[in-house]
Design an enzyme around this catalytic site. Sequence first.
Site, PDB file in Angstrom:
ATOM      1  N   GLU A 149       0.815  -1.223   0.000  1.00  0.00           N
ATOM      2  CA  GLU A 149       0.000   0.000   0.000  1.00  0.00           C
ATOM      3  C   GLU A 149       0.848   1.273   0.000  1.00  0.00           C
ATOM      4  OE1 GLU A 149      -2.980  -0.263   3.132  1.00  0.00           O
ATOM      5  OE2 GLU A 149      -4.102  -1.754   1.992  1.00  0.00           O
ATOM      6  N   GLU A 181      -5.590  -8.418  -0.449  1.00  0.00           N
ATOM      7  CA  GLU A 181      -6.291  -8.137   0.824  1.00  0.00           C
ATOM      8  C   GLU A 181      -7.760  -7.946   0.511  1.00  0.00           C
ATOM      9  OE1 GLU A 181      -4.787  -5.258   3.645  1.00  0.00           O
ATOM     10  OE2 GLU A 181      -2.722  -5.691   3.016  1.00  0.00           O
TER      11      GLU A 181
HETATM   12  O1  AHR Z   1      -5.099  -6.099   6.934  1.00  0.00           O
HETATM   13  C1  AHR Z   1      -5.000  -4.984   7.752  1.00  0.00           C
HETATM   14  C2  AHR Z   1      -4.310  -3.803   7.068  1.00  0.00           C
HETATM   15  O2  AHR Z   1      -5.132  -3.321   6.046  1.00  0.00           O
HETATM   16  C3  AHR Z   1      -3.011  -4.091   6.386  1.00  0.00           C
HETATM   17  O3  AHR Z   1      -1.931  -4.019   7.249  1.00  0.00           O
HETATM   18  C4  AHR Z   1      -2.922  -3.000   5.370  1.00  0.00           C
HETATM   19  O4  AHR Z   1      -2.192  -3.383   4.244  1.00  0.00           O
HETATM   20  C5  AHR Z   1      -4.354  -2.678   5.052  1.00  0.00           C
HETATM   21  O5  AHR Z   1      -4.601  -1.316   5.078  1.00  0.00           O
END
Ligand code: AHR
Length: 508
Positions: A172, A291
């Site tokens: 990110e 994610e």
């Molecule tokens: O999964 C939780 C968090 O969400 C992770 O660390 C990050 O990459 C995202 O914003």
Amino acid sequence: MKAKMTVNKTFAIDKVDPRIYGSFVEHMGRCVYTGIYEPGHPTADANGFRGDVKELVKELNVPFIRYPGGNFVSGYNWQDGIGPKDQRPTRLDLAWKTVESNQVGVHEFMNWTKEVGVECNMAVNLGTAGIEEARNLLEYCNHPGGSYWSDLRKQNGNEKPFNIKTWCLGNEMDGPWQMGHKTASEYGRLAQETAKIMRMYDPNIELVVCGSSHKNMPTFGAWEAEVLEYTYDEVDYLSLHSYYGNQANDLPSYLAKSLEMDEFIKSVAAICDYVKAKKRSNKKMMLSFDEWNVWYHSHAADAKNEPWQYAPPILEDVYNFEDALLVGCLLITLLKNCDRVKIACMAQLVNVIAPIMTAKGGDAWRQTIFWPYAHAANHGMGTVLTPIIDCPAYQLKEKAHPHAPEITKQVPYLESLAIHNEDKNEIIVFAVNRSQDTALDFDVEFQGFNPTNLIEYKELSGHDIKQTNTQADGSVAPKDATATLNGNQLNAKLNPLSWNMIRIATQA
Ligand code: AHR
């Protein structure tokens, strides 16, 4: 209400890459510490890893895990987690404002992955670190021996290399909250050079470059295009992240969020194809949705967390029945896009927005979302057939943003697809009925197949939408259901608000 799906053996989307059922273990909250790892726990093995959690991870059939972050990785020095445990430094993790003991590092995690039969997707720190640390970690993990880093790995207990194939180039990096946040051009150049140098060691590793943190980022779209301008030739996947929630307590809208996911995937694929065309490239960029999940229940509790604790309970969403239904829709959506989405990671695996929960010193249990994920990961292999669906839809009024015109969105009551598992001569149907009050009289026509019998029909239904599973009560769980098979026609009554998995044997 009637719904019909027609599939044809020769009309296929693509083969499912098993990594689409990936998960995510981040050093945050209680995912690692008191999640997968808890020395002294009654089920802990000699290395301190919980046996009850290992069993549940195997039951989920997780094939692939992204590690060690997440926001954590952007400030992580992997060398803190190697060597004698009693000499490892305790650090402050600035991403989550917690204390990191470094008792689990690359050796412990990789040995655990071998035990649970999982492939690791290692992320490198491109926030506070860079090319040098990334290339050293690659050599440490993958080189057989006879060099400084590989010999150090051997000295630290792992004679054989870990042979990690898939690597994430940071996490990110478009997000201002990220340690070492970068502009698209800063990140694009760094990712390009890191990829180039990692590939100088091994051209066969696979690399994931960071897309936007989510599609509402102001730079979404432009970020992807610019980062790919730099990295298109060097990487294999572009990442997508998205979390969903029912903050508005509006079930029809909530269950339609998988349509947003579909739109998001298609938009990102279009951006990849734009860069491909601009570069006159022959290469098709694949996607890593590394994610995804429901994340919102824990927001209020997390706002009250005290900083600098060891393994505090953060992002501990307790999932309910409606979350399991959405997760089912999201899994079907990922599968519908399996020609582009080769990797997807449900975030995360244990305690932190996770299908598995643990009590420190106590039990481990299955959250509601465990079930659609387990069904898909255990049975959803093979070739996804193009689903031709005829079913009624409900309407939602929507605005893309506060100043946008209102549009009417059609949301089909049925979310479904079928997968042909050629190795097992099996067809697997996954289906969600989004209707709150009406069963779906669901017909499936399997063209080009000779189905012989129903193997199994599991259904998750009949629960209050807010019902959760707890340590003491795991009653949001699938039960057996029945369907009729007549030649190549299947009929099932899909209960209102239900997740369904139907497996059918077919002649070769
Ligand atoms: O999964 C939780 C968090 O969400 C992770 O660390 C990050 O990459 C995202 O914003």
